[in-house]
Design a protein around this motif. Structure first.
Motif, PDB file in Angstrom:
ATOM      1  N   ALA A 548      -7.008  -6.688  -4.956  1.00 35.11           N
ATOM      2  CA  ALA A 548      -6.252  -7.614  -5.799  1.00 35.11           C
ATOM      3  C   ALA A 548      -4.774  -7.236  -5.828  1.00 35.11           C
ATOM      4  O   ALA A 548      -3.876  -8.084  -5.749  1.00 35.11           O
ATOM      5  N   ALA A 549      -4.499  -5.932  -5.935  1.00 32.12           N
ATOM      6  CA  ALA A 549      -3.110  -5.480  -5.955  1.00 32.12           C
ATOM      7  C   ALA A 549      -2.417  -5.794  -4.637  1.00 32.12           C
ATOM      8  O   ALA A 549      -1.247  -6.196  -4.608  1.00 32.12           O
ATOM      9  N   TYR A 550      -3.155  -5.627  -3.536  1.00 30.21           N
ATOM     10  CA  TYR A 550      -2.573  -5.913  -2.223  1.00 30.21           C
ATOM     11  C   TYR A 550      -2.210  -7.397  -2.110  1.00 30.21           C
ATOM     12  O   TYR A 550      -1.109  -7.746  -1.637  1.00 30.21           O
ATOM     13  N   ARG A 551      -3.117  -8.274  -2.498  1.00 34.46           N
ATOM     14  CA  ARG A 551      -2.851  -9.708  -2.368  1.00 34.46           C
ATOM     15  C   ARG A 551      -1.640 -10.111  -3.206  1.00 34.46           C
ATOM     16  O   ARG A 551      -0.786 -10.888  -2.764  1.00 34.46           O
ATOM     17  N   GLU A 552      -1.555  -9.584  -4.418  1.00 37.72           N
ATOM     18  CA  GLU A 552      -0.419  -9.941  -5.284  1.00 37.72           C
ATOM     19  C   GLU A 552       0.888  -9.404  -4.714  1.00 37.72           C
ATOM     20  O   GLU A 552       1.899 -10.119  -4.661  1.00 37.72           O
ATOM     21  N   MET A 553       0.876  -8.163  -4.257  1.00 38.18           N
ATOM     22  CA  MET A 553       2.096  -7.524  -3.764  1.00 38.18           C
ATOM     23  C   MET A 553       2.546  -8.180  -2.450  1.00 38.18           C
ATOM     24  O   MET A 553       3.737  -8.426  -2.247  1.00 38.18           O
ATOM     25  N   HIS A 554       1.574  -8.495  -1.593  1.00 38.64           N
ATOM     26  CA  HIS A 554       1.942  -9.078  -0.305  1.00 38.64           C
ATOM     27  C   HIS A 554       2.499 -10.485  -0.478  1.00 38.64           C
ATOM     28  O   HIS A 554       3.441 -10.895   0.219  1.00 38.64           O
ATOM     29  N   ALA A 555       1.923 -11.236  -1.430  1.00 47.84           N
ATOM     30  CA  ALA A 555       2.434 -12.578  -1.687  1.00 47.84           C
ATOM     31  C   ALA A 555       3.865 -12.522  -2.223  1.00 47.84           C
ATOM     32  O   ALA A 555       4.681 -13.414  -1.951  1.00 47.84           O
ATOM     33  N   ARG A 556       4.182 -11.483  -2.953  1.00 50.80           N
ATOM     34  CA  ARG A 556       5.514 -11.372  -3.569  1.00 50.80           C
ATOM     35  C   ARG A 556       6.543 -10.745  -2.629  1.00 50.80           C
ATOM     36  O   ARG A 556       7.700 -11.168  -2.596  1.00 50.80           O
ATOM     37  N   LEU A 557       6.144  -9.725  -1.851  1.00 45.56           N
ATOM     38  CA  LEU A 557       7.099  -8.971  -1.049  1.00 45.56           C
ATOM     39  C   LEU A 557       6.999  -9.249   0.451  1.00 45.56           C
ATOM     40  O   LEU A 557       7.997  -9.142   1.163  1.00 45.56           O
ATOM     41  N   GLY A 558       5.802  -9.573   0.923  1.00 45.06           N
ATOM     42  CA  GLY A 558       5.627  -9.843   2.342  1.00 45.06           C
ATOM     43  C   GLY A 558       6.007  -8.675   3.232  1.00 45.06           C
ATOM     44  O   GLY A 558       6.543  -8.882   4.323  1.00 45.06           O
ATOM     45  N   ALA A 559       5.740  -7.447   2.796  1.00 40.53           N
ATOM     46  CA  ALA A 559       6.088  -6.275   3.601  1.00 40.53           C
ATOM     47  C   ALA A 559       5.266  -6.260   4.884  1.00 40.53           C
ATOM     48  O   ALA A 559       4.109  -6.712   4.905  1.00 40.53           O
ATOM     49  N   PRO A 560       5.812  -5.719   5.989  1.00 40.46           N
ATOM     50  CA  PRO A 560       5.069  -5.709   7.257  1.00 40.46           C
ATOM     51  C   PRO A 560       3.881  -4.754   7.238  1.00 40.46           C
ATOM     52  O   PRO A 560       2.934  -4.950   7.999  1.00 40.46           O
ATOM     53  N   SER A 561       3.923  -3.724   6.408  1.00 41.68           N
ATOM     54  CA  SER A 561       2.787  -2.806   6.313  1.00 41.68           C
ATOM     55  C   SER A 561       2.788  -2.155   4.943  1.00 41.68           C
ATOM     56  O   SER A 561       3.774  -2.210   4.194  1.00 41.68           O
ATOM     57  N   TYR A 562       1.634  -1.516   4.640  1.00 43.49           N
ATOM     58  CA  TYR A 562       1.441  -0.893   3.328  1.00 43.49           C
ATOM     59  C   TYR A 562       0.762   0.456   3.541  1.00 43.49           C
ATOM     60  O   TYR A 562       0.216   0.737   4.615  1.00 43.49           O
ATOM     61  N   SER A 563       0.803   1.269   2.507  1.00 39.22           N
ATOM     62  CA  SER A 563       0.118   2.555   2.563  1.00 39.22           C
ATOM     63  C   SER A 563      -0.901   2.608   1.434  1.00 39.22           C
ATOM     64  O   SER A 563      -0.571   2.352   0.260  1.00 39.22           O
ATOM     65  N   VAL A 564      -2.142   2.911   1.806  1.00 37.86           N
ATOM     66  CA  VAL A 564      -3.196   3.141   0.819  1.00 37.86           C
ATOM     67  C   VAL A 564      -3.373   4.652   0.700  1.00 37.86           C
ATOM     68  O   VAL A 564      -3.592   5.337   1.700  1.00 37.86           O
ATOM     69  N   GLU A 565      -3.278   5.173  -0.523  1.00 39.98           N
ATOM     70  CA  GLU A 565      -3.312   6.617  -0.724  1.00 39.98           C
ATOM     71  C   GLU A 565      -4.227   6.984  -1.878  1.00 39.98           C
ATOM     72  O   GLU A 565      -4.443   6.190  -2.800  1.00 39.98           O
ATOM     73  N   ALA A 566      -4.738   8.204  -1.811  1.00 38.14           N
ATOM     74  CA  ALA A 566      -5.520   8.719  -2.929  1.00 38.14           C
ATOM     75  C   ALA A 566      -4.588   8.999  -4.092  1.00 38.14           C
ATOM     76  O   ALA A 566      -3.515   9.576  -3.916  1.00 38.14           O
ATOM     77  N   MET A 567      -4.994   8.587  -5.281  1.00 39.94           N
ATOM     78  CA  MET A 567      -4.186   8.798  -6.475  1.00 39.94           C
ATOM     79  C   MET A 567      -4.288  10.251  -6.914  1.00 39.94           C
ATOM     80  O   MET A 567      -5.386  10.773  -7.136  1.00 39.94           O
ATOM     81  N   ALA A 568      -3.159  10.929  -7.037  1.00 40.96           N
ATOM     82  CA  ALA A 568      -3.157  12.327  -7.463  1.00 40.96           C
ATOM     83  C   ALA A 568      -3.403  12.425  -8.956  1.00 40.96           C
ATOM     84  O   ALA A 568      -3.110  11.491  -9.722  1.00 40.96           O
ATOM     85  N   ASP A 569      -3.932  13.553  -9.369  1.00 42.91           N
ATOM     86  CA  ASP A 569      -4.131  13.833 -10.787  1.00 42.91           C
ATOM     87  C   ASP A 569      -2.791  14.248 -11.390  1.00 42.91           C
ATOM     88  O   ASP A 569      -2.284  15.341 -11.113  1.00 42.91           O
ATOM     89  N   LEU A 570      -2.202  13.373 -12.193  1.00 37.61           N
ATOM     90  CA  LEU A 570      -0.875  13.628 -12.744  1.00 37.61           C
ATOM     91  C   LEU A 570      -0.908  14.436 -14.030  1.00 37.61           C
ATOM     92  O   LEU A 570       0.151  14.863 -14.520  1.00 37.61           O
ATOM     93  N   SER A 571      -2.077  14.660 -14.589  1.00 40.35           N
ATOM     94  CA  SER A 571      -2.169  15.388 -15.850  1.00 40.35           C
ATOM     95  C   SER A 571      -1.689  16.820 -15.656  1.00 40.35           C
ATOM     96  O   SER A 571      -1.952  17.461 -14.629  1.00 40.35           O
TER      97      SER A 571
END
Length: 686
Positions: A548-571
């Motif tokens: 869902a985040a990808y579809r929204e972001m791509h519709a708004r920004l149209g970037a040529p590529s994206y990076s999917v990453e593991a979310m780090a523990d920020l605590s």
């Protein structure tokens, strides 16, 4: 290898080409100075008309002299400069001082002429100062080839300004300081600031090197030479504005100024950086005592509460410490002072000086003898009794005599216990203060000067500083400055990152989600500042949220590529920034500080020439204003600063090995109690 400058500073013979009887011409002033020591070496005057100059026969050319000349000063119009230099080389000159102007400072054509002349001089095995120099002087060899006379002393002044040299001489005189050498740098077409620092380092008559420079040439080489000098180097520089005219494309580029770069280089080389001729004088006067502090613990001693408080504030502002004195030192002070005296720190006579001026010396002796005291700053009225002479009622003469004896006793205490002692007095020219100054104890009229002097004594260490780290060998050029290519470059050097995959569509996105578990981060690539553009989505719990985040972001920004990453523990983590910006004079310069989205808001950053060893990186991090966050606050655990420092070393080493990268940045670098993790990176091609 240091260049041989013996022909420049101790020539067997000298010729002044362009010597003149016209006082309006520089050749007149230089010739007159050269003739001050006619018995030290032959001095030949050359004027194309011949005749006499300053009452001496003048040759019409160097060839007419009929014998080799080792050092030639050229002070002729620009049209005759090349001919004069060629004639000097033909006559065997090993050193040339070029007064003539009109070269690199005039533009490309002048620069080309300058380079051609310098090349001819080097090919002949000679050396050249200038062009556009105002001359040189060496009091230790009686070589006077500048328009002005410089009082002898131990300071070698290397300057791009003649007037500043004259001001510095006036300011140094009350402190009993003078010059071993003076060199007007000029355009540095051949002999550079670095060459001169290296030569002055080995010069027995020089105890300190003072530099005024607007153009360092090779700034990193200057820092190395200063660090290796083995004697104090004091730098006054100007033009410390923005590092370059180009627009910065990273936080590092935006926050790094030329002033930061120069300050970092000076800190690592042990160079005292000053902002004015007055401050340079203060530092030189302090370092001229050759007494160094073992630490920054300073005792402030005064005869008035106001002076003591002001001095304590000034000392702390200069980076010194004014701790409360311990019981043993207090008891020792109590044994020599009266009951009203304050003995905490500041130590205040509280009127006892008017009863017994020798209480000054008694207190100074106790403070210099205290193990907990590294340095002493005396401030206030001392010197006023002798200055008043027979005034102050009927007891003026008695007080003046007592103060004079106290001054002598203070000198004795200081010589027996040689710790840094600096005096601020309302009457610095009084006989009592002159007794101190003549013995080598610096005396100033202002409290801030006295504090700066003590800070200089505390910052200088025997053996100097290690200087900047050597640059690593150049690595194969990074041809793709894209996010994942830069990430891969850093990861190969040992910089840890979360798992990640670059994707260009939904199928690749779902494949990435299957490779490692959530939560996920989604980043739009090929954007300059992803967060500012809304190109980063955090804490995406699973594949559905990620899609869902990808579809929204791509519709708004149209970037040529994206990076999917593991979310780090920020605590329990603290976000830092690590960046390297390439300075045209000093090469790669590293910046570390508090990172994340607050980087440019808080400006809590520190700088160092890259690469930065882990030990130095740790000191930079622990020296930040917000360093308490790293140690743990409000119940949060301390983070692993040592792990962060090791990552800083790896990042800055990579950047230093890639000159094709103008800016390299990791922001944020997440530091947790169990290590450090790079969460984002960026490279800007040179």
């Amino acid at each position: 290898m240091a260049r041989d400058l013996s022909a420049l500073f101790a020539p067997k013979s000298v010729a002044v080409v362009g010597a003149s009887d016209d006082p309006a011409k520089y050749g007149h002033a230089v010739a007159a100075q050269a003739l001050r020591a006619p018995l030290r070496r032959p001095v030949h005057l050359v004027n194309r008309r011949g005749g006499t100059v300053l009452g001496r026969p003048a040759a019409r050319s160097l060839a007419e002299i009929g014998e080799p000349v080792e050092l030639v000063v050229v002070s002729v119009p620009g049209t005759g400069f090349e001919e004069a230099v060629d004639s000097a080389l033909e006559c065997g000159a090993r050193a040339i001082v070029a007064i003539t102007a009109g070269f690199a400072e005039t533009g490309a054509a002048g620069l080309a002429r300058q380079r051609a002349v310098a090349e001819r001089v080097r090919e002949a095995g000679a050396v050249l100062v200038g062009p556009n120099s105002l001359g040189i002087a060496d009091n230790t060899t009686e070589l006077y080839l500048a328009s002005d006379t410089f009082a002898p002393g131990g300071v070698a002044l290397l300057s791009q300004s003649g007037n500043l040299a004259l001001e510095l001489q006036l300011r140094l005189a009350p402190h009993g300081l003078g010059f071993s050498r003076f060199v007007s740098l000029g355009n540095q077409s051949d002999i550079t600031l670095v060459d001169l620092v290296e030569d002055c380092a080995g010069h027995a008559g020089t105890s300190a090197i003072a530099v005024y420079a607007e153009d360092f040439g090779d700034g990193r080489a200057f820092a190395r030479a200063a660090a290796a000098a083995g004697k104090p180097v004091v730098l006054l520089t100007a033009g410390r504005g923005l590092a370059s005219a180009r627009s910065a494309q990273s936080h590092t580029g935006a926050l790094t100024t030329s002033a930061d770069v120069v300050a970092a280089a000076c800190r690592e080389a042990g160079v005292e950086l000053v902002a004015t001729p007055r401050e340079m004088t203060v530092v030189l006067a302090a370092l001229g005592t050759r007494v160094r502090a073992g630490g920054r613990r300073t005792a402030v001693f005064t005869d008035g509460g106001g002076h003591g408080v002001v001095a304590a504030d000034a000392a702390e502002a200069a980076g010194l410490e004014v701790p409360e004195l311990g019981g043993a030192t207090r008891r020792e002070l109590r044994s020599v002072l009266w009951e009203q005296s304050a003995v905490g720190n500041p130590v205040d006579l509280a009127g006892m000086g008017e009863q017994d001026p020798r209480s000054y010396s008694a207190a100074i002796g106790a403070l210099l003898g205290a193990d907990e005291v590294d340095a002493v700053l005396m401030t206030g009225y001392f010197g006023g009794y002798a200055a008043a002479g027979g005034g102050l009622g009927g007891g003026g003469a008695t007080l003046a005599a007592g103060e004079g004896r106290a001054a002598g006793e203070i000198v004795g205490h200081w010589r027996a216990r040689p710790k840094p002692l600096v005096v601020q007095s309302m009457y610095p020219a009084s006989p009592s203060c002159r007794t101190l100054a003549d013995a080598g104890i610096p005396v100033f009229s202002s409290t801030e000067d006295a504090s700066r002097a003590l800070a200089a004594m505390a910052s200088q260490r025997p053996g100097g500083r290690p200087g900047p780290s050597p640059l690593p060998p150049a690595a194969p050029a990074l041809r793709d400055p894209g996010y994942h290519a830069v990430r891969g470059l850093l990861a190969a050097a040992g910089v840890p990152f979360p798992a990640a995959r670059e994707i260009t569509g939904e199928a690749e996105l779902l494949a990435a989600a299957a490779e490692f578990p959530g939560p996920y981060v989604l980043k739009a690539l090929h954007l300059l500042h992803k967060s500012d553009a809304g190109g980063v989505a955090l804490r995406l719990a699973g594949r559905d949220d990620l899609l869902a985040a990808y579809r929204e972001m791509h519709a708004r920004l149209g970037a040529p590529s994206y990076s999917v990453e593991a979310m780090a523990d920020l605590s329990d983590g603290v976000e830092l920034i690590v960046g390297v910006n390439r300075d045209p004079r000093f090469g790669p310069v590293a910046m570390v500080g508090l990172g994340g989205v607050l980087t440019e808001t808080l400006h809590d950053v520190a700088f160092s020439l890259a690469p930065v060893p882990a030990g130095r990186a740790g000191r930079l991090l622990r020296g930040l204003r917000t360093a308490a966050l790293l140690s743990g606050v409000r119940g949060r655990p301390a983070v692993d600063v040592d792990a962060a420092a090791e990552v800083v070393e790896r990042i800055t080493t990579v950047a230093a090995a890639h000159p094709e990268i103008a800016e390299l940045e990791v922001n944020p670098l997440l530091v947790r109690p169990d290590g450090a993790l790079a969460l984002d990176c960026r490279a800007v091609p040179a």
